[in-house]
Design a protein around this motif. Structure first.
Motif, PDB file in Angstrom:
ATOM      1  N   ARG A 184      38.893 113.587  16.916  1.00 54.50           N
ATOM      2  CA  ARG A 184      37.913 114.441  17.123  1.00 54.50           C
ATOM      3  C   ARG A 184      38.091 115.940  16.836  1.00 54.50           C
ATOM      4  O   ARG A 184      37.067 116.409  16.055  1.00 54.50           O
ATOM      5  CB  ARG A 184      37.119 114.235  18.483  1.00 54.50           C
ATOM      6  N   LEU A 185      39.172 116.624  17.190  1.00 56.36           N
ATOM      7  CA  LEU A 185      39.574 117.700  16.845  1.00 56.36           C
ATOM      8  C   LEU A 185      39.342 117.882  15.229  1.00 56.36           C
ATOM      9  O   LEU A 185      38.949 118.916  14.655  1.00 56.36           O
ATOM     10  CB  LEU A 185      40.503 118.591  17.293  1.00 56.36           C
ATOM     11  N   GLN A 186      39.994 117.108  14.675  1.00 54.57           N
ATOM     12  CA  GLN A 186      40.159 117.040  13.318  1.00 54.57           C
ATOM     13  C   GLN A 186      38.991 117.028  12.637  1.00 54.57           C
ATOM     14  O   GLN A 186      38.677 117.605  11.404  1.00 54.57           O
ATOM     15  CB  GLN A 186      41.099 115.570  12.893  1.00 54.57           C
ATOM     16  N   LYS A 187      38.021 116.180  13.083  1.00 56.88           N
ATOM     17  CA  LYS A 187      36.819 115.958  12.519  1.00 56.88           C
ATOM     18  C   LYS A 187      35.869 117.394  12.932  1.00 56.88           C
ATOM     19  O   LYS A 187      35.502 117.938  11.822  1.00 56.88           O
ATOM     20  CB  LYS A 187      35.860 115.063  13.508  1.00 56.88           C
ATOM     21  N   GLY A 188      36.239 118.062  14.050  1.00 53.88           N
ATOM     22  CA  GLY A 188      35.601 119.528  14.150  1.00 53.88           C
ATOM     23  C   GLY A 188      36.004 120.330  12.944  1.00 53.88           C
ATOM     24  O   GLY A 188      35.443 121.150  12.570  1.00 53.88           O
ATOM     25  N   ILE A 189      37.475 120.318  12.928  1.00 54.78           N
ATOM     26  CA  ILE A 189      38.063 121.430  11.727  1.00 54.78           C
ATOM     27  C   ILE A 189      37.436 120.907  10.443  1.00 54.78           C
ATOM     28  O   ILE A 189      37.073 121.705   9.751  1.00 54.78           O
ATOM     29  CB  ILE A 189      39.611 120.800  11.635  1.00 54.78           C
ATOM     30  N   GLU A 190      37.170 119.539  10.079  1.00 54.65           N
ATOM     31  CA  GLU A 190      36.695 119.251   8.844  1.00 54.65           C
ATOM     32  C   GLU A 190      35.070 119.868   8.788  1.00 54.65           C
ATOM     33  O   GLU A 190      34.814 120.283   7.588  1.00 54.65           O
ATOM     34  CB  GLU A 190      36.436 117.643   8.917  1.00 54.65           C
ATOM     35  N   ILE A 191      34.563 119.544   9.740  1.00 51.81           N
ATOM     36  CA  ILE A 191      33.133 120.290   9.722  1.00 51.81           C
ATOM     37  C   ILE A 191      32.872 121.726   9.180  1.00 51.81           C
ATOM     38  O   ILE A 191      32.549 122.226   8.595  1.00 51.81           O
ATOM     39  CB  ILE A 191      32.249 120.020  10.919  1.00 51.81           C
ATOM     40  N   ALA A 192      33.950 122.446  10.146  1.00 49.41           N
ATOM     41  CA  ALA A 192      34.208 123.857   9.986  1.00 49.41           C
ATOM     42  C   ALA A 192      34.624 124.257   8.562  1.00 49.41           C
ATOM     43  O   ALA A 192      34.100 125.170   7.887  1.00 49.41           O
ATOM     44  CB  ALA A 192      35.118 124.595  10.942  1.00 49.41           C
ATOM     45  N   VAL A 193      35.313 123.725   8.166  1.00 52.13           N
ATOM     46  CA  VAL A 193      36.002 123.827   6.738  1.00 52.13           C
ATOM     47  C   VAL A 193      34.969 123.734   5.754  1.00 52.13           C
ATOM     48  O   VAL A 193      34.740 124.224   4.682  1.00 52.13           O
ATOM     49  CB  VAL A 193      37.265 122.644   6.400  1.00 52.13           C
ATOM     50  N   GLY A 194      34.403 122.473   6.006  1.00 52.86           N
ATOM     51  CA  GLY A 194      33.088 122.069   5.023  1.00 52.86           C
ATOM     52  C   GLY A 194      32.303 123.347   5.032  1.00 52.86           C
ATOM     53  O   GLY A 194      31.788 123.632   3.903  1.00 52.86           O
ATOM     54  N   LEU A 195      31.780 123.628   6.187  1.00 56.44           N
ATOM     55  CA  LEU A 195      30.824 124.760   5.959  1.00 56.44           C
ATOM     56  C   LEU A 195      31.394 126.333   5.404  1.00 56.44           C
ATOM     57  O   LEU A 195      30.569 126.803   4.345  1.00 56.44           O
ATOM     58  CB  LEU A 195      30.376 125.203   7.700  1.00 56.44           C
ATOM     59  N   ILE A 196      32.660 126.523   5.708  1.00 59.14           N
ATOM     60  CA  ILE A 196      33.162 127.751   5.171  1.00 59.14           C
ATOM     61  C   ILE A 196      33.221 127.519   3.576  1.00 59.14           C
ATOM     62  O   ILE A 196      32.795 128.515   2.788  1.00 59.14           O
ATOM     63  CB  ILE A 196      34.581 127.863   5.567  1.00 59.14           C
ATOM     64  N   LYS A 197      33.584 126.377   3.080  1.00 61.35           N
ATOM     65  CA  LYS A 197      33.652 126.367   1.750  1.00 61.35           C
ATOM     66  C   LYS A 197      32.302 126.123   0.993  1.00 61.35           C
ATOM     67  O   LYS A 197      32.341 127.129  -0.024  1.00 61.35           O
ATOM     68  CB  LYS A 197      34.240 124.831   1.443  1.00 61.35           C
ATOM     69  N   THR A 198      31.531 125.723   1.530  1.00 59.15           N
ATOM     70  CA  THR A 198      30.131 125.952   0.837  1.00 59.15           C
ATOM     71  C   THR A 198      29.537 127.447   0.810  1.00 59.15           C
ATOM     72  O   THR A 198      29.151 127.612  -0.122  1.00 59.15           O
ATOM     73  CB  THR A 198      29.028 124.882   1.553  1.00 59.15           C
ATOM     74  N   ILE A 199      29.770 127.842   1.992  1.00 53.18           N
ATOM     75  CA  ILE A 199      29.495 129.395   2.063  1.00 53.18           C
ATOM     76  C   ILE A 199      30.202 129.989   1.120  1.00 53.18           C
ATOM     77  O   ILE A 199      29.523 130.901   0.548  1.00 53.18           O
ATOM     78  CB  ILE A 199      29.550 129.920   3.401  1.00 53.18           C
ATOM     79  N   LYS A 200      31.480 129.802   0.847  1.00 48.12           N
ATOM     80  CA  LYS A 200      31.976 130.621   0.092  1.00 48.12           C
ATOM     81  C   LYS A 200      31.525 130.446  -1.518  1.00 48.12           C
ATOM     82  O   LYS A 200      31.394 131.196  -2.386  1.00 48.12           O
ATOM     83  CB  LYS A 200      33.684 130.394   0.120  1.00 48.12           C
ATOM     84  N   GLU A 201      31.482 128.883  -1.774  1.00 45.95           N
ATOM     85  CA  GLU A 201      31.154 128.649  -3.248  1.00 45.95           C
ATOM     86  C   GLU A 201      29.839 129.107  -3.448  1.00 45.95           C
ATOM     87  O   GLU A 201      29.608 129.520  -4.724  1.00 45.95           O
ATOM     88  CB  GLU A 201      31.266 126.990  -3.329  1.00 45.95           C
ATOM     89  N   GLU A 202      28.702 128.938  -2.597  1.00 48.68           N
ATOM     90  CA  GLU A 202      27.526 129.430  -2.988  1.00 48.68           C
ATOM     91  C   GLU A 202      27.380 130.948  -2.823  1.00 48.68           C
ATOM     92  O   GLU A 202      26.300 131.515  -2.874  1.00 48.68           O
ATOM     93  CB  GLU A 202      26.586 128.595  -1.986  1.00 48.68           C
ATOM     94  N   ASN A 203      28.426 131.537  -2.364  1.00 45.37           N
ATOM     95  CA  ASN A 203      28.418 133.053  -2.062  1.00 45.37           C
ATOM     96  C   ASN A 203      27.280 133.427  -1.158  1.00 45.37           C
ATOM     97  O   ASN A 203      26.440 134.125  -1.582  1.00 45.37           O
ATOM     98  CB  ASN A 203      28.278 133.650  -3.443  1.00 45.37           C
ATOM     99  N   LEU A 204      27.135 132.807  -0.310  1.00 43.25           N
ATOM    100  CA  LEU A 204      25.784 132.914   0.766  1.00 43.25           C
ATOM    101  C   LEU A 204      25.950 133.956   1.510  1.00 43.25           C
ATOM    102  O   LEU A 204      24.585 134.447   1.545  1.00 43.25           O
ATOM    103  CB  LEU A 204      25.800 131.635   1.802  1.00 43.25           C
TER     104      LEU A 204
END
Lengths: 300, 227, 705
Positions: free
Chosen positions: A251-271
């Protein structure tokens, strides 16, 4: 000339990464030191929380001194809950004198959510007024109008809540914080990027830097608990379901995945201009997140 | 109106321990309205204390009851003079003001508070009272749509809601409305949202050096005569 | 510095409550010619206090058993429950009280204390009532009756199925017991003679026995008979032969009585011919309904215009009518329809289109309209000194109750006359309740269907002259009586200066009755208040009382009495129960408990548990009760929210119990959800539980000492 290393980075155009470390309940600071050492070179600045959720802990100022000692860049979180205007100004003078030049101005959680519910809530000022207090001090007088011997200079920030269920009054308050002199904002936890996008459309009209708050959830139960008990956190049902779908030990792994996903998108989209990672007691995993989000590397 | 809550029977019994003959004194104004110390509560408490006495088996107390229109003015307390001849203490069901007025008027008689004075407020419905005014001495209701953030926001902040508001409720109590959401909605309705955008500086607590005094009479020298 | 103690500023908190009856006269009482305390006796029936109810009825009515059968109950027409659903069945409740309260056993007595003899001409209800009250006042009274039997119209006019003869005989018997002298078959032709015989005052009450004529051709034919004569003959034991088919002309009660009597005499087919429509019929609608049920046909908007006799039958020519403009009686005047004539064959035609008095010329009294005797309506005096008149002879045909009222008035006026007093106005009447229920109040009042007393089936009742209507059973009567809205008994603020205007009453009232007036003072409009008593028990300043404040006082008195008895009985542990007396005792749910009344269960009867105050519950515990329970009607209560408020107070008291070391289970409420639910086993369980708790605490005491 910039008032701090962090302020310099703030206007460098780089994608910023900050995180936070919670001080211990007690005089044993070894774990905090460990966390600071672990993170100080991997992020642009470390927040030290100020009795988060109104739970009495080692002080933020003390934590920031440690960050400074260990060679990191601290952001001093200051809430209005526990100090009247005299104490606030005094703490700020001390911080400045020890090279702690970044301040995050917060109203502070209600004492009713913490572990000292019978305490007198001070709230002599609110977050907007605190920003003003700092700007007043920087002009050379205290807020009583008395001249200061030695004028402090800070890089100041505040918080904003793009996922609030009733956004308009929050935006009014955001405006007031900007007007009061906030240079950067750490948002409350972001789970739904649509609300961040909407918010950034609004915020981009101002010359302020926005760091998206990323909370690392360790389980669905934690998410639900935070929804019910931690002010300013609204974890959407979809995220809770996603966490619950993972196997128990992942579950923590999942939480990390979610966080990483969000960060990546934010960075890629330069949000927005960066992220603020809140691991809430799991500070040790922050390097892994940075790694996974391809943000690793020495940042000083 | 002043709102209070009767103290627990246990606490009241503890307080009266040293006194044999106790006069339970009600107040016919605020304490009647908030159901904490009107004539009915006086007799209910009287009955409850007598029951406690009879249960304890070694009761030494005797009680009498009386209710004045208002405890917070000396004139109303004058009628007490012939009631206290054989009384060892007064158990006042008046608010904190009433208790102190009695203490001032009857310097030789102990007076005990039977209620906890809670706040100034109004009835939300029968049997439910809500705080409305903190008596801060510096009213800003004109700016906040007639809704007091000092009283009704748990933090009493002036520049808008904190981030803890959820579903229009307060982070400190999920049953309590967030004052700032109420203020926003009302100002929006009145077309006065500019009032919320305005910056409100630090409050001036100097308006309440305690104890406060309000004088509505002009100071006129006695020497000036009546012409 | 302070003003000296001044009375003007004193606030007397502990004033003794004034137990004054401020209740307003309810519409039922105002409508009753005798001004009977209807609300009072209906309430007593609701509590199952039947004997007290009868006592109340007898105090206002000399012959309640007669009224119980034949009263036209104007009270029911005025009853404000009409606005909610249907009026309370007051007459039937009176009948119940009379039958179950033991009216037959009541002995009438009177003592002669006055010299002056009074003659009463006529033995109808007015004459009987006058004699009754004159005897009560101590005068020797003599009734002169032209017929061979007492009772006037009660005897010769009203059919036996409406008023059984033994009921009338009982009342006559009582008059005799009281010392009324009765001269039957004695027609008075001259008043002078009576004065010569030594009577000092005369009351003329000769009724209105003369039928009006239709004034049509053939009215004198054999086979045409007037209603009054027909009924008199039947009532005096004759059995006139009517043939197979009978027509009755008219729309009043006499017409209905004649038609139904004809049916009971065996007539196959009875028609009523009435010139207006059903809505205009002056007869009691219930009677009309029953007549239709017995197979009587009513031809509306029909009037006979000619009667021809031939072949032993009557050929009656009728004309159809239509309703035109309203006439003096504000009913629409019937107008003949052109060319609508038709013929019907009848064996007998009974005319019942009205009656008038027939006053002997020798009375020498001034006559008024319609051959009635002219009197001063407030003194009942005629133009002759010492001669009074009343009843149908003065008013034209009217009701029994009006006649009784006239007789009572005559007795008191004759007393004034003989004592040389100016007639004093009756004692100041209580203020009348005026005003209707507001729609918002009506909306909140619980609808409860009216319970009618059972009546015989038509097949059974046409066979003979037995009474058609039967009596309520106990349960139905108490339930019907609970429908009373207790008008004019509601709450009032007794000490306005002590009222803190806290608005508690306004908030707790299930009917939203209390309101603030323009000056910010609480008003409890009397015409809207339903007298449930909730605000009385909740008012934090204790300034509200019921206008008829027997409730609180009776609870306190009963409680004191019971606590004393319980303490004396030394049966431990004892339990006090506050039990609603409306219905519950009547319907027997608690009657079981009464009977069972295991040693140590003491019951405080209350008029609705909503009136039990928290202080009274505490007091029961203080005085040694080991357990207290409150039993009320719950969902069956005729008032709203009563159980809710009882539970509020119970919770408040339980908090205290917990703090003084009593188990909260020692205080219980019992509210059955249906009338049939038997509370007795639950209460037994409660009593056992209290017994166990008592035992446990006794052991603890032992251990401690």
């Amino acid at each position: 000339m910039a008032n701090s290393l962090f302020e310099e980075k703030l206007y460098s155009g780089e994608f910023l990464v900050t995180t936070e470390v919670g001080p211990p309940k007690g005089a044993d600071i070894s774990e905090m030191v460990h966390h600071i050492d672990l993170l100080k070179d991997k992020v642009d600045a470390i927040n030290i929380t100020d009795h988060q959720s109104s739970v009495m802990r080692f002080p933020s100022l003390g934590g920031c001194l440690l960050v400074k000692e260990r060679g990191g860049e601290p952001i001093l979180q200051v809430t209005c809950r526990d100090r009247n205007r005299l104490a606030l100004q005094a703490d700020l003078l001390l911080a400045y004198s020890r090279g702690i030049n970044n301040v995050l101005c917060l109203t502070g959680d209600s004492v009713d959510v913490g572990d000292h519910k019978e305490a007198k809530p001070v709230f002599d000022s609110d977050s907007v007024q605190l920003l003003k207090i700092i700007r007043t001090m920087e002009s050379g007088t205290d807020i009583g109008g008395n001249e200061l011997k030695g004028t402090p200079k800070f890089c100041i920030g505040a918080s904003v809540h793009p996922e609030a269920d009733f956004i308009e009054p929050q935006l009014i308050k955001f405006d007031k914080k900007v007007a009061a002199g906030a240079q950067f904002f750490q948002t409350q936890g972001i789970f739904d990027l649509r609300s961040l996008r909407r918010f950034m459309q609004y915020a981009s009209q101002f010359d302020v830097k926005i760091l998206a708050g990323i909370i690392v959830l360790a389980s669905a139960g934690m998410a639900r608990y935070m929804n019910n008990n931690v002010p300013g956190i609204i974890v959407p049902q979809a995220t809770i379901d996603e966490l619950a779908s993972a196997e128990k030990d992942k579950r923590l792994q999942k939480g990390i995945e979610i966080a990483v996903g969000l960060i990546k998108t934010i960075k890629e989209e330069n949000l927005c201009h960066g992220v603020h990672i809140m691991a809430v007691g799991n500070e040790r995993i922050v390097p892994d997140i940075l790694e996974a989000a391809q943000l690793a590397g020495v940042r000083h | 109106m002043i709102v209070a809550e009767q103290k627990s029977l246990a606490e009241i019994r503890q307080m009266i321990t040293p006194y044999q003959r106790v006069l339970i004194l009600g107040c016919g104004t605020c304490m009647t309205v908030c159901n904490a110390g009107g004539e009915r509560e006086v007799s209910f408490l009287h009955n409850a204390l007598r029951l406690a006495e009879s249960r304890s088996g070694n009761g030494i107390h005797t009680f009498s009851e009386y209710t004045v229109k208002r405890q917070c003015d000396y004139e109303f307390l004058d009628s007490l003079v012939d009631k206290i001849g054989d009384v060892d203490a007064i158990l006042s069901l008046g608010c904190g003001i009433g208790v102190q007025a009695i203490a001032e008027r009857l310097p030789d008689l102990p007076v005990l508070p039977g209620v906890n004075t809670s706040f100034m407020g109004m009835a939300e419905e029968w049997g439910v009272w809500d705080e409305r005014c903190a008596a801060c001495g510096d009213c800003i209701l004109a700016e906040t749509g007639g809704i007091c953030p000092i009283t009704r926001c748990t933090k009493g902040i002036l520049n808008g809601p904190c981030a803890g508001t959820k579903n229009g409720k307060c982070e400190a109590n999920k049953d309590m409305d967030c004052a700032w959401i109420l203020i926003y909605k009302r100002l929006e309705r009145l077309g006065q949202l500019d009032k919320m955008r305005r910056y409100y500086p630090l409050r001036n607590f100097r308006t309440i050096p305690r104890p406060r005094r309000v004088a509505s009479k002009a100071s006129i020298d006695v020497g000036e005569g009546n012409g | 510095m302070h003003s000296p103690v001044s009375d003007a500023h004193n606030y007397r908190a502990n004033r003794t409550e004034k137990y004054l009856d401020h209740s307003l006269m309810p519409p039922c009482q105002a409508a009753c010619p005798l001004h009977m305390d209807v609300r009072g006796y209906v309430d007593l029936v609701a509590q199952g206090k039947i004997m007290e109810a009868l006592q109340s009825i007898r105090s206002g009515n000399p012959f309640p058993s007669i009224c119980a059968y034949v009263c036209t109950h104007p009270c029911e027409d005025a009853c404000r429950r009409c606005q909610v659903d249907k009026p309370v069945a007051i007459r039937a409740l009176k009948r119940f009280a009379v039958e179950f309260g033991g009216d037959r056993m009541v002995q009438a007595e009177a003592e002669t204390t006055q010299q002056e003899k009074v003659a009463i001409v006529g033995s109808g209800p007015a004459g009987m009532a006058c004699a009754y009250y004159l005897r009560k006042l101590g005068y020797p009274a003599t009734i002169f009756e032209a017929h061979s039997e007492m009772g006037g119209m009660l005897r010769v006019g009203i059919p036996q199925y409406r008023l059984p003869r033994q009921v009338l005989d009982t009342e006559v018997q009582r008059l005799t017991q009281m010392g009324v002298e009765i001269r039957l078959s004695t027609k008075v032709v001259s008043l002078d003679l009576l004065f010569d015989l030594g009577y000092k005052a005369i009351f003329i009450t000769i009724g209105a026995h003369q039928s009006l004529r239709m004034g049509i051709e053939g009215e004198e034919s054999p086979g045409v008979i007037d209603g009054a004569t027909f009924l008199r003959e039947v009532n005096l034991g004759l059995k006139p032969s009517l043939g197979e088919r009978v027509a009755v002309v008219g729309g009043g009660n006499v017409a209905i009585d004649a038609a139904r009597t004809a049916v009971r005499l065996g007539t196959k087919r009875v028609n009523i011919l009435y010139r207006r429509g059903r809505a205009e019929m002056p007869a009691d609608p219930e009677e009309v309904e029953q007549a239709l049920g017995e197979g009587i046909e009513i031809l509306f908007l029909v009037i006979p215009t000619r009667i021809k006799r031939g072949n032993g039958r009557l050929s009656v020519t009728c004309v159809r009518m239509e309703l035109g403009a309203p006439d003096a009686s504000s009913r629409r005047r019937p107008v003949p329809i052109k060319d609508s004539e038709f013929n019907e064959e009848f064996d007998t035609l009974i005319t019942a289109i009205g009656q008038a008095p027939q006053t002997p010329g020798g009375f020498d009294v001034r006559m008024g309209k319609g051959s009635t005797i002219q009197v001063d309506p407030t003194t009942l005096t005629t133009n002759r000194v010492g001669v009074f008149a009343g009843g149908d002879a003065v008013t034209g045909p009217a009701t029994v109750t009006e006649a009784l009222a006239a007789g009572r008035l005559a007795a008191s006026r004759i007393d004034d006359y003989l004592q040389h007093r100016y007639p004093v106005a009756g004692k100041a009447e209580r203020e009348k309740l005026v005003g209707d229920l507001l729609p918002e109040t009506i909306e909140m009042i619980r609808k409860i269907s009216r319970l009618e007393p059972p009546i015989l089936l038509p097949e059974a009742r046409v066979k003979d002259f037995e009474p058609v209507e039967l009596v309520y059973d106990w349960e139905t009567a108490t339930n019907e009586a609970r429908r009373c809205l207790r008008c004019g008994m509601g709450a009032e603020i007794l000490f306005q200066d002590k009222c803190a205007t806290c608005l508690t009453c306004l908030k707790v009232c299930p009917y939203h009755v209390p309101c603030l007036d323009a000056s910010g003072t609480i008003q409890i409009p009397a015409e809207q208040c339903q007298a449930c008593g909730i605000c009385v028990a909740e008012c934090p300043a204790k300034v509200i009382v019921l206008r008829k404040p027997y409730d609180r006082r009776s609870i306190n008195e009963e409680l004191d009495h019971i606590l004393k008895s319980a303490a004396e009985s030394k049966s431990k542990p004892f339990i006090v129960g506050f039990c609603c007396q409306y219905g519950l005792f009547g319907i027997g749910t608690l009657a079981n408990l009464w009977r069972g009344a295991k040693a140590g269960v003491w019951i405080v009867p209350v008029l609705c548990v909503a009136k039990v105050e928290a202080e009274q519950i505490l007091r029961a515990f203080e005085m040694g009760a080991e357990g207290v329970f409150i039993a009320g009607c719950g969902e069956q209560c005729s008032r709203e929210d009563t159980a809710f408020w009882v539970r509020q107070r119970v919770e408040k008291v339980r908090k205290v119990l917990a703090q003084v070391g009593f188990e909260t289970e020692r205080l219980q409420t019992f509210f059955p959800s249906t009338t049939n639910e038997d509370l007795a086993p639950e209460l037994d369980k409660f009593a056992e539980q209290i017994g166990r708790l008592y035992l446990a605490s006794a052991i603890m005491q032992e251990v401690k000492s």
